[in-house]
Design a protein around this motif. Structure first.
Motif, PDB file in Angstrom:
ATOM      1  N   THR A 122     -22.143  78.303  86.028  1.00  0.00           N
ATOM      2  CA  THR A 122     -22.657  77.108  86.702  1.00  0.00           C
ATOM      3  C   THR A 122     -21.794  75.886  86.437  1.00  0.00           C
ATOM      4  OG1 THR A 122     -24.911  77.960  86.501  1.00  0.00           O
ATOM      5  CG2 THR A 122     -24.665  75.605  86.929  1.00  0.00           C
ATOM      6  N   TYR A 123     -21.376  75.692  85.184  1.00  0.00           N
ATOM      7  CA  TYR A 123     -20.604  74.505  84.827  1.00  0.00           C
ATOM      8  C   TYR A 123     -19.114  74.782  84.708  1.00  0.00           C
ATOM      9  CZ  TYR A 123     -25.240  72.721  83.722  1.00  0.00           C
ATOM     10  OH  TYR A 123     -26.555  72.323  83.806  1.00  0.00           O
ATOM     11  N   ALA A 124     -18.678  75.983  85.073  1.00  0.00           N
ATOM     12  CA  ALA A 124     -17.286  76.372  84.874  1.00  0.00           C
ATOM     13  C   ALA A 124     -16.341  75.425  85.609  1.00  0.00           C
ATOM     14  CB  ALA A 124     -17.077  77.807  85.359  1.00  0.00           C
ATOM     15  N   GLY A 125     -15.444  74.791  84.849  1.00  0.00           N
ATOM     16  CA  GLY A 125     -14.485  73.886  85.470  1.00  0.00           C
ATOM     17  C   GLY A 125     -15.133  72.671  86.101  1.00  0.00           C
TER      18      GLY A 125
ATOM     19  N   HIS B 206     -20.846  66.905  89.878  1.00  0.00           N
ATOM     20  CA  HIS B 206     -20.913  68.366  89.859  1.00  0.00           C
ATOM     21  C   HIS B 206     -21.239  68.876  91.252  1.00  0.00           C
ATOM     22  CE1 HIS B 206     -21.619  72.360  88.199  1.00  0.00           C
ATOM     23  NE2 HIS B 206     -22.807  72.408  88.758  1.00  0.00           N
ATOM     24  N   THR B 207     -20.667  70.022  91.589  1.00  0.00           N
ATOM     25  CA  THR B 207     -21.133  70.744  92.777  1.00  0.00           C
ATOM     26  C   THR B 207     -21.295  72.232  92.477  1.00  0.00           C
ATOM     27  OG1 THR B 207     -18.935  71.339  93.636  1.00  0.00           O
ATOM     28  CG2 THR B 207     -19.836  69.179  94.283  1.00  0.00           C
TER      29      THR B 207
ATOM     30  N   VAL C  74     -19.833  77.155  94.624  1.00  0.00           N
ATOM     31  CA  VAL C  74     -20.627  76.773  95.805  1.00  0.00           C
ATOM     32  C   VAL C  74     -19.769  75.975  96.771  1.00  0.00           C
ATOM     33  CG1 VAL C  74     -22.671  75.523  96.604  1.00  0.00           C
ATOM     34  CG2 VAL C  74     -22.748  76.818  94.455  1.00  0.00           C
ATOM     35  N   THR C  75     -19.246  74.828  96.307  1.00  0.00           N
ATOM     36  CA  THR C  75     -18.262  74.075  97.080  1.00  0.00           C
ATOM     37  C   THR C  75     -17.155  73.646  96.131  1.00  0.00           C
ATOM     38  OG1 THR C  75     -19.435  71.980  96.728  1.00  0.00           O
ATOM     39  CG2 THR C  75     -19.959  73.198  98.735  1.00  0.00           C
ATOM     40  N   GLU C  76     -15.936  73.607  96.638  1.00  0.00           N
ATOM     41  CA  GLU C  76     -14.770  73.462  95.782  1.00  0.00           C
ATOM     42  C   GLU C  76     -14.296  72.009  95.685  1.00  0.00           C
ATOM     43  OE1 GLU C  76     -12.533  77.662  96.510  1.00  0.00           O
ATOM     44  OE2 GLU C  76     -12.703  76.362  98.271  1.00  0.00           O
ATOM     45  N   TYR C  77     -13.376  71.762  94.748  1.00  0.00           N
ATOM     46  CA  TYR C  77     -12.759  70.447  94.585  1.00  0.00           C
ATOM     47  C   TYR C  77     -11.361  70.671  94.024  1.00  0.00           C
ATOM     48  CZ  TYR C  77     -15.449  71.589  90.387  1.00  0.00           C
ATOM     49  OH  TYR C  77     -16.026  72.252  89.348  1.00  0.00           O
TER      50      TYR C  77
END
Length: 463
Positions: free
Chosen positions: A338-341, A101-102, A106-109
């Protein structure tokens, strides 16, 4: 069984996959764990069959007592590719080894973007799309309403009889069934209005003496329902409605298939009044009905389409996919979670997309419908069975008689099937429907055995 399709089976492989009861259900170890559950878990959670699962193999769930149970529930349409699909596990495990998780805000993937790209390309609608990812189906519904309100600057939402959209405060207001979903949880949010539908199984077409007459009767039935929808819109003013939200097949409401022309009529009404049409594909989408999305059967595209459940193959993931101008109408920071995707869930979804690619799972869903109809439509001649309906691997058997819905028959038949090792669920506003949601790639011999057990249970309940 292959990862994506139904495959021929050797006798040894069939025996290995066969339903098997080592103990009664629930067995002794499950009963011990159930006692522990009652000491630590709120009673607010219900349970269909109080067995504790150790692992899954193909279309079977193996419990802690060694019982092998045929899965006709798929986690309520979640594990459509199977509850232990190797490709899903492989991609999820690889992601787990990199990072869990990030927070995409905040920071993408890249997996988040890849999931959005696939949904933009495959969701119905010949227009430019954007997608937002979340964690649960209810989140997808609530965010669709946020997006529609932001884009239209209107407050009201139109939903429909027999609808189910979730368990949050807003989605409870949108859900039709009072018990157990709404009772004691009020007051619920306002600005939610409810319109009528045109259930195909209630259309008077079966009384028609000719095909032309049948079409006329169905058209009149649909027109009457659409006129009722217009009345609801007029009661508050159609210009006050941001969205109308409809399931292409209503799930918890009883696997209700809309009569031909009803969804198209809603599409026309929404366009005429500038209302955002939201198609809730959370249960019916991702191949469940034999097409990628159930709305394809009606040739209707929503301005916004919702996905969840089978999207993440058991990992929490949902999506809102819609017209670019609608999706981009929300101010920066207005969407998220917070946990989206979550990246592990995104990798699971990418595995699901791979598994759907060759069309074998879609064909498997259509084969389920054929098998269910062949076995259960003859039971319509019996007193107590009033409808066999659905599409693909989303099928239902409804019970009733001259006195009305018969929840007791559905409950008795489902309980007998469950005790015999075939996991089935009930649904419907009156609790009088057995719903069948097997994995899309269920082995033919396992499907046949499970349906035979259920048929025997139905006949016993009717006797």
């Amino acid at each position: 069984m292959t990862d994506t399709a139904v495959a021929p089976s050797s006798a040894a492989a069939v025996a290995q996959r066969a339903r098997h009861l080592a103990t009664e259900l629930p067995g002794p170890r499950s009963r011990e764990l159930e006692a522990e559950r009652r000491r630590h878990v709120t009673e607010g959670f219900g349970v269909t069959l109080p067995v504790f699962i150790d692992r899954a193999e193909g279309s079977l769930l193996i419990d802690v007592d060694g019982n092998r149970i045929i899965d006709f529930a798929a986690g309520i349409a979640v594990t459509s590719v199977g509850a232990a699909n190797p490709r899903v596990a492989e991609r999820a495990a690889a992601q787990l080894s990199r990072f869990t998780h990030t927070c995409f805000m905040v920071t993408e993937y890249s997996s988040f973007v890849e999931v959005c790209r696939w949904l933009n390309e495959h969701t119905p609608g010949d227009f430019e799309k954007r997608t937002a990812l979340f964690s649960t189906g209810a989140e997808a519904v609530e965010n669709a309403i946020k997006i529609a309100r932001s884009a239209t600057r209107r407050p009201n939402v139109l939903v429909f009889d027999e609808a189910y959209h979730g368990r949050t405060q807003l989605t409870m207001a949108m859900t039709a069934k009072e018990n157990p979903y709404r009772i004691t949880f009020g007051p619920l949010p306002g600005s939610v209005f409810r319109g009528p539908t045109a259930p195909a199984h209630l259309a008077p077409s079966h009384l028609a003496p000719s095909a032309a007459r049948e079409a006329d009767r169905t058209a009149a039935f649909v027109a009457q329902a659409l006129a009722g929808v217009e009345e609801v819109l007029s009661s508050a003013g159609p210009e006050t409605f941001a969205a109308m939200v409809i399931e292409p097949i209503q799930g918890e409401g009883g696997f209700v298939v809309h009569a031909p022309g009803f969804l198209a009529g809603l599409r026309e009404l929404a366009t005429r009044h500038g209302i955002v049409l939201v198609i809730d594909e959370i249960q019916a989408g991702m191949g469940r009905t034999g097409t990628l999305f159930a709305s394809e059967h009606d040739g209707v595209a929503g301005d916004i389409t919702l996905s969840a459940k089978a999207l993440g193959a058991g990992l929490p993931l949902s999506a809102v996919t819609g017209r670019a101008e609608l999706m981009n109408a929300v101010h920066v920071g207005g969407l998220g979670g917070t946990y989206a995707g979550n990246p592990v869930a995104c990798e699971a979804a990418l595995a699901v997309f791979e598994l759907l690619e060759d069309g074998a799972l879609l064909a498997g869903a259509r084969a389920v419908e054929k098998a269910v109809r062949a076995r259960f439509e003859p039971l319509l001649a019996l007193d107590g069975v009033v409808s066999v309906r659905g599409r693909g691997a989303m099928m239902a058997i409804e019970f009733g008689d001259d006195s009305g819905p018969r929840a007791d028959l559905a409950k008795a038949a489902a309980a007998a099937a469950n005790a015999a090792g075939v996991l089935t669920l009930t649904c419907g506003t009156h609790g009088n429907v057995i719903r069948l949601l097997p994995p899309l790639g269920i082995e033919p011999e396992v499907l046949d055995e499970g349906l035979a057990v259920l048929e025997a249970a139905v006949r016993e309940a009717l006797s």
